[in-house]
Design an enzyme around this catalytic site. Structure first.
Site, short mmCIF file in Angstrom:
data_model
loop_
_atom_site.label_atom_id
_atom_site.label_comp_id
_atom_site.label_asym_id
_atom_site.label_seq_id
_atom_site.Cartn_x
_atom_site.Cartn_y
_atom_site.Cartn_z
N CYS A 69 1.11 -4.35 10.00
CA CYS A 69 2.41 -5.09 10.03
C CYS A 69 2.34 -5.94 11.23
O CYS A 69 3.19 -6.51 11.42
CB CYS A 69 3.33 -3.85 10.23
SG CYS A 69 3.55 -2.88 8.76
N HIS B 80 11.08 -7.30 5.76
CA HIS B 80 9.76 -7.02 6.22
C HIS B 80 8.47 -7.54 5.60
O HIS B 80 7.65 -6.59 4.87
CB HIS B 80 9.38 -5.52 6.62
CG HIS B 80 8.23 -4.99 7.35
ND1 HIS B 80 7.54 -6.03 8.11
CD2 HIS B 80 7.58 -3.76 7.57
CE1 HIS B 80 6.27 -5.30 8.62
NE2 HIS B 80 6.43 -4.08 8.18
#
Length: 386
Positions: free
Chosen positions: A93, A341
């Protein structure tokens, strides 16, 4: 090249609006999503792409549409000069924040004068975990060391472990998630300042973040069932959204700023990373915050605004509890639970959001912390320039 430099500048950071899975960006190839954005940011800042020394792209699922070095493909697909190299990286991430670290380090060392850190993920076209579905990377060594079966480390499991460890309730997580949507809704017009709308076949197809719920319902969020087997508290409402998007940050040396008459927005004070237990996995934002503060000689009191990626609500709440940071200074325009995201794009997406907030509020220092799969985290501190 410039040799060692005292400052590395952010000339600009922009992003696409974030699309929902199977939403407005589903027909846009991720190569073009990133490439077109990059070209437009360069044009907007009147930077000759021939003067770029490196194009570094964070992307987690590097297969299919995102395989074959998406950095290089995006650069070439956008019609940018063949002479500029590109490289794709995966730190989960935090991939594009790691791209920012590599770009900064290259400038600090004198190898680059202008470098672009970027990120992209089309989670519609290349689903999460695509790179490990056929060949599970779990080895006997990992099984023995972490008492694993045949399953890969689970971020959702880690998020629930964190909630239990820090005594965070389901209600607290749902409330933070609800507030994320409220904040993003209130900031919708401000958020557009960090975006470049996406066009497809000559038409604008998205100019806002698709995942934001303008009228979230806390009661309904409280009633959502668990989203993962054998877990009680992690739901689709208090976890980040599966999304499509791209982001770009242009970094430059002092030499380049003077030579090309660039107008920097901020200085990258420091970017760093840490590793933590890969089972609990998502506690990394705590030690990376401490590390980046130590490296800059700053304290929590010096920081005006924080961006802690909302991979799961428990991650942010644990970070706030451990470091005693006021929630009113964290993710003030909403986070990944509301905005979305797109994995590889999130790091430099947050850079664009943070700069936007700092310009609007006239803040001096902003801090970023991002948890990552495998038990890692990236952190950064940025200083806004007047």
């Amino acid at each position: 090249m410039n040799g060692n430099t005292s400052n590395v500048y952010i000339i600009d950071a922009k992003r696409t609006p974030i699309g929902k899975r199977n939403g407005a960006l589903k027909d846009v190839h991720p190569v073009d999503l990133l490439g077109n954005l990059t070209r437009e940011v360069l044009d907007y800042n009147s930077i000759d792409p021939e003067n770029v020394d490196e194009f570094i792209t964070g992307c987690v699922s590097q297969t299919g549409n995102q395989g074959g070095n998406i950095a290089r493909n995006a650069w070439l697909s956008a019609g940018l000069p063949e002479s500029v190299p590109g490289v794709s990286i995966d730190r989960q991430c935090g991939s594009s924040l790691q791209a920012l670290e590599f770009a900064r380090n290259g400038i600090m060392s004198g190898d680059y004068d202008i470098a672009i850190a970027s990120g992209v993920e089309s989670m519609t076209r290349v689903p999460m975990l695509s790179t490990i579905e056929k060949e599970n990377p779990i080895t006997e060594g990992l099984r023995r060391r972490y008492n694993l079966g045949n399953e890969w480390f689970s971020q959702a499991y880690g998020a629930e472990l964190i909630a239990k460890k820090f005594k965070i309730s389901r209600q607290e997580m749902d409330l933070l998630s609800y507030e994320s949507h409220i904040r993003a809704t209130k900031a919708r017009e401000l958020l557009k300042k960090e975006m470049i709308p996406v066009k497809y076949n000559g038409n604008t197809i998205l100019d806002y973040d698709q995942g934001v719920r303008e009228k979230p319902d806390l009661e309904k969020m409280n009633e959502l069932p668990p989203a993962f087997p054998n877990l009680r508290m992690i739901t689709a409402g208090n976890a980040s959204q599966i999304s499509d998007g791209a982001s770009v940050a242009i970094l430059a040396s002092e030499t380049a700023v003077e030579k090309y008459n660039l107008k920097p927005r901020a200085v990258v004070k420091n970017v760093t990373a840490v590793g933590v237990d890969p089972v609990t996995m998502l506690t990394g934002p705590i030690p990376v915050t401490e590390k980046v503060l130590k490296r800059t000689g700053l304290t929590l009191d010096d920081i005006d605004v924080f961006e802690v990626n909302e991979a799961f609500a428990s991650v942010v709440l644990a970070w706030e509890k451990e470091l005693c940071v006021n929630h009113d200074k964290v993710n003030i325009n909403g986070g990944a639970i509301a905005l979305g995201h797109p994995l590889g794009a999130t790091g430099t997406r947050i850079v664009s959001t943070l700069l936007n907030i700092m310009d609007d509020k006239k803040y001096r220092y902003g801090l970023i912390a991002i948890c990552e799969g495998g038990g890692m985290a990236n952190g950064a501190i940025i200083e806004r320039l007047e």
